[in-house]
Write a protein that holds these residues in place. Sequence first.
Motif, PDB file in Angstrom:
ATOM      1  N   LEU A 356      -3.104  10.904   1.959  1.00  0.00           N
ATOM      2  CA  LEU A 356      -4.083   9.825   1.810  1.00  0.00           C
ATOM      3  C   LEU A 356      -5.399  10.350   1.237  1.00  0.00           C
ATOM      4  O   LEU A 356      -6.017   9.699   0.387  1.00  0.00           O
ATOM      5  CB  LEU A 356      -4.322   9.136   3.154  1.00  0.00           C
ATOM      6  CG  LEU A 356      -3.203   8.212   3.639  1.00  0.00           C
ATOM      7  CD1 LEU A 356      -3.491   7.727   5.054  1.00  0.00           C
ATOM      8  CD2 LEU A 356      -3.032   7.016   2.707  1.00  0.00           C
ATOM      9  N   SER A 359      -4.921  11.182  -2.526  1.00  0.00           N
ATOM     10  CA  SER A 359      -4.723  10.017  -3.381  1.00  0.00           C
ATOM     11  C   SER A 359      -5.959   9.119  -3.444  1.00  0.00           C
ATOM     12  O   SER A 359      -6.481   8.836  -4.520  1.00  0.00           O
ATOM     13  CB  SER A 359      -3.522   9.217  -2.880  1.00  0.00           C
ATOM     14  OG  SER A 359      -3.366   8.029  -3.628  1.00  0.00           O
ATOM     15  N   LEU A 360      -6.448   8.690  -2.282  1.00  0.00           N
ATOM     16  CA  LEU A 360      -7.519   7.684  -2.262  1.00  0.00           C
ATOM     17  C   LEU A 360      -8.901   8.278  -2.471  1.00  0.00           C
ATOM     18  O   LEU A 360      -9.754   7.652  -3.108  1.00  0.00           O
ATOM     19  CB  LEU A 360      -7.485   6.905  -0.948  1.00  0.00           C
ATOM     20  CG  LEU A 360      -6.485   5.753  -0.842  1.00  0.00           C
ATOM     21  CD1 LEU A 360      -5.047   6.253  -0.866  1.00  0.00           C
ATOM     22  CD2 LEU A 360      -6.723   4.945   0.436  1.00  0.00           C
ATOM     23  N   LYS A 364      -8.139   9.061  -6.927  1.00  0.00           N
ATOM     24  CA  LYS A 364      -8.547   7.721  -7.356  1.00  0.00           C
ATOM     25  C   LYS A 364     -10.014   7.436  -7.084  1.00  0.00           C
ATOM     26  O   LYS A 364     -10.596   6.505  -7.682  1.00  0.00           O
ATOM     27  CB  LYS A 364      -7.670   6.673  -6.660  1.00  0.00           C
ATOM     28  CG  LYS A 364      -6.209   6.752  -7.063  1.00  0.00           C
ATOM     29  CD  LYS A 364      -5.353   5.742  -6.297  1.00  0.00           C
ATOM     30  CE  LYS A 364      -3.890   5.877  -6.709  1.00  0.00           C
ATOM     31  NZ  LYS A 364      -2.997   4.974  -5.934  1.00  0.00           N
ATOM     32  N   ALA A 367     -12.142   5.666  -2.130  1.00  0.00           N
ATOM     33  CA  ALA A 367     -12.512   5.705  -0.704  1.00  0.00           C
ATOM     34  C   ALA A 367     -13.312   6.969  -0.427  1.00  0.00           C
ATOM     35  O   ALA A 367     -13.145   7.996  -1.101  1.00  0.00           O
ATOM     36  CB  ALA A 367     -11.264   5.664   0.168  1.00  0.00           C
ATOM     37  N   ALA A 370     -10.092   8.356   4.321  1.00  0.00           N
ATOM     38  CA  ALA A 370      -8.856   7.600   4.500  1.00  0.00           C
ATOM     39  C   ALA A 370      -7.947   8.372   5.445  1.00  0.00           C
ATOM     40  O   ALA A 370      -7.844   9.598   5.354  1.00  0.00           O
ATOM     41  CB  ALA A 370      -8.166   7.385   3.160  1.00  0.00           C
ATOM     42  N   ALA A 389      -9.556   3.087   6.124  1.00  0.00           N
ATOM     43  CA  ALA A 389     -10.281   3.715   5.017  1.00  0.00           C
ATOM     44  C   ALA A 389     -11.600   2.987   4.807  1.00  0.00           C
ATOM     45  O   ALA A 389     -11.718   1.782   5.076  1.00  0.00           O
ATOM     46  CB  ALA A 389      -9.454   3.681   3.733  1.00  0.00           C
ATOM     47  N   HIS A 395     -15.916  -0.371  -4.784  1.00  0.00           N
ATOM     48  CA  HIS A 395     -14.490  -0.632  -4.556  1.00  0.00           C
ATOM     49  C   HIS A 395     -14.304  -1.502  -3.313  1.00  0.00           C
ATOM     50  O   HIS A 395     -15.213  -1.645  -2.484  1.00  0.00           O
ATOM     51  CB  HIS A 395     -13.729   0.680  -4.433  1.00  0.00           C
ATOM     52  CG  HIS A 395     -13.751   1.486  -5.693  1.00  0.00           C
ATOM     53  ND1 HIS A 395     -12.912   1.251  -6.749  1.00  0.00           N
ATOM     54  CD2 HIS A 395     -14.571   2.515  -6.077  1.00  0.00           C
ATOM     55  CE1 HIS A 395     -13.172   2.101  -7.726  1.00  0.00           C
ATOM     56  NE2 HIS A 395     -14.177   2.879  -7.347  1.00  0.00           N
ATOM     57  N   GLU A 399      -8.295  -2.987  -2.933  1.00  0.00           N
ATOM     58  CA  GLU A 399      -7.861  -1.792  -3.656  1.00  0.00           C
ATOM     59  C   GLU A 399      -7.303  -0.752  -2.693  1.00  0.00           C
ATOM     60  O   GLU A 399      -6.304  -0.082  -2.979  1.00  0.00           O
ATOM     61  CB  GLU A 399      -9.032  -1.189  -4.439  1.00  0.00           C
ATOM     62  CG  GLU A 399      -9.543  -2.034  -5.592  1.00  0.00           C
ATOM     63  CD  GLU A 399     -10.755  -1.392  -6.240  1.00  0.00           C
ATOM     64  OE1 GLU A 399     -10.560  -0.514  -7.105  1.00  0.00           O
ATOM     65  OE2 GLU A 399     -11.897  -1.752  -5.862  1.00  0.00           O
ATOM     66  N   ILE A 400      -7.969  -0.604  -1.556  1.00  0.00           N
ATOM     67  CA  ILE A 400      -7.513   0.345  -0.548  1.00  0.00           C
ATOM     68  C   ILE A 400      -6.127  -0.050  -0.045  1.00  0.00           C
ATOM     69  O   ILE A 400      -5.241   0.801   0.120  1.00  0.00           O
ATOM     70  CB  ILE A 400      -8.497   0.401   0.636  1.00  0.00           C
ATOM     71  CG1 ILE A 400      -9.868   0.892   0.177  1.00  0.00           C
ATOM     72  CG2 ILE A 400      -7.946   1.273   1.753  1.00  0.00           C
ATOM     73  CD1 ILE A 400      -9.913   2.311  -0.286  1.00  0.00           C
ATOM     74  N   ALA A 403      -3.450   0.858  -2.633  1.00  0.00           N
ATOM     75  CA  ALA A 403      -3.250   2.308  -2.732  1.00  0.00           C
ATOM     76  C   ALA A 403      -2.562   2.865  -1.482  1.00  0.00           C
ATOM     77  O   ALA A 403      -1.713   3.765  -1.585  1.00  0.00           O
ATOM     78  CB  ALA A 403      -4.597   3.002  -2.951  1.00  0.00           C
ATOM     79  N   THR A 404      -2.910   2.323  -0.327  1.00  0.00           N
ATOM     80  CA  THR A 404      -2.259   2.756   0.915  1.00  0.00           C
ATOM     81  C   THR A 404      -0.783   2.408   0.903  1.00  0.00           C
ATOM     82  O   THR A 404       0.074   3.213   1.287  1.00  0.00           O
ATOM     83  CB  THR A 404      -2.945   2.114   2.133  1.00  0.00           C
ATOM     84  OG1 THR A 404      -4.321   2.506   2.168  1.00  0.00           O
ATOM     85  CG2 THR A 404      -2.276   2.538   3.430  1.00  0.00           C
TER      86      THR A 404
END
Length: 506
Positions: A356, A359-360, A364, A367, A370, A389, A395, A399-400, A403-404
């Motif tokens: 997490l 990625s987040l 990306k 966040a 996360a 997150a 953002h 979006e979170i 992505a999660t």
Amino acid sequence: MRRTVPFLTVLVLLSVSFIKAQDIASFEKRITVKKLPNGLTLLVLERPEAPVFSFFTYVDAGDVQDPKGKGGLAHMFEHMAFKGTNKIGTLNYPKEKLALAEVEKKFQEYERERLRPVGRDPKKLKAAEEAWRKAIEEAQKFVVPNEFSEIIESAGGEDINASTSMDATHYFYSLPSNRLELWAYLESERFLHPVFREFYIERDVVHEERRMRTDSSPIGRLLEEFLGASFIAHPYHENGIGFPSELDAFSATDAQEFFKKYYIPPNMVVAVVGDVKASEAMPTMERYFGRLPKAEKPLDMSTVEPPQKAERLTTLREVSQPYFLEGYHRPSYLDPDDAVYDVISDLLSSGRTSRLYRSLVRDKKIAVTASGFSGFPGVKYPNLFAFYAIPSQGHTPAEIKDATHQEISRLLTEDVTDDELKMVKTRMRADLVRGLADNEGLAEDLATYQTLFGDWREMFRSIDRVDKVTKADIRRVAAKTFTPENRTVSTLETKMPVQQPKGAQQ
């Protein structure tokens, strides 16, 4: 160039060798366990590195045991446990006892008038409240404030504290080794002869805790909405500290009934870790804790949360930073797949190498933090695997969420790599090693595992279960848990403050 691989290799080897040296057999030589005739369990771990000891009292009763309509009562008794006894904290207990009985009588008269559905007389209500508060003032004249804690501090006590969770209540602090008998007396005495003095003063303190934790906190309000939506039957849907109307309604008499039911020897485990000899400490502990009267352990919670059949969504709009929170129902800690959930949690959330975070947060950049974690808001009963997150600037929670769910989908469709699984298991083993490093953590772990499993050795066996988790286990458990119909999503969306017109009066 930094040479990280050899360092990691050494770290892994050290962790493995240390944990083997700190295995069950080596601990068995230093741990003494005794269940007293009254049902209370005592543990002593000899650890003579420094002339101090720590203890942890685990009471198998928490917020889940709050009576219906009296949320916050378990937490309230935690406060009362520091108010002293019939010998500590009073100038004249026989007179104080009469004064406290008068407080309860006047409170009941006030409550009858306050809760009258029709025909309430404002004058009678005001008079009843004044009489109750006058009785509190009279009882307060006999109180020696904070005497219980001051005795501990004067004896060298440190980190005096307690906590109430959904599942249990805990009491803990540390003292010099030569104060063991004083501790045994104080700790047993507050459960043998508790006095519910300053109850309504302390109830106002809990009100303030509620205000700070929930009512004045956007995230606190979000958590309350999230739990309320996630659980429709089980008491895990409660907020743990009670609602304002409940805090106004329960009495010292209610707290005494709660104490009598749950603060009994079969519901308690006391662990002591430090520079003590079991051959000397255990007889002392037996003498004092054996005084608690024998009682039947109360029946456990019977309410079972029904399976969730549809996704549940809640949205708060506040003048606050956005926040994302999502949960999936999972079984209790006794489930055979409990270790698999622990591995998934570590894989997703442990450190900057977790999925997490990479990625987040790192890739990306949507966040600032996360994470995913198991066992919320407790572990004793079926609970939640949750994700949260905080979106970075610009953002949104939407979006979170997307992505999660992409990361969750990876668990369902792709095997984790050999390196990932190996590192997760190594890290979890290292976490156990770190937990063995101090008296406080050891006392807590011993008391917790002894209570939950009936055997402190499960602290080590849990790592053995983690070692047996396979890639197929991760995909199988993820597939049965992370489904849309088993999901509750709560989001906090930013609401812009209302702009005052120019020239408007402030």
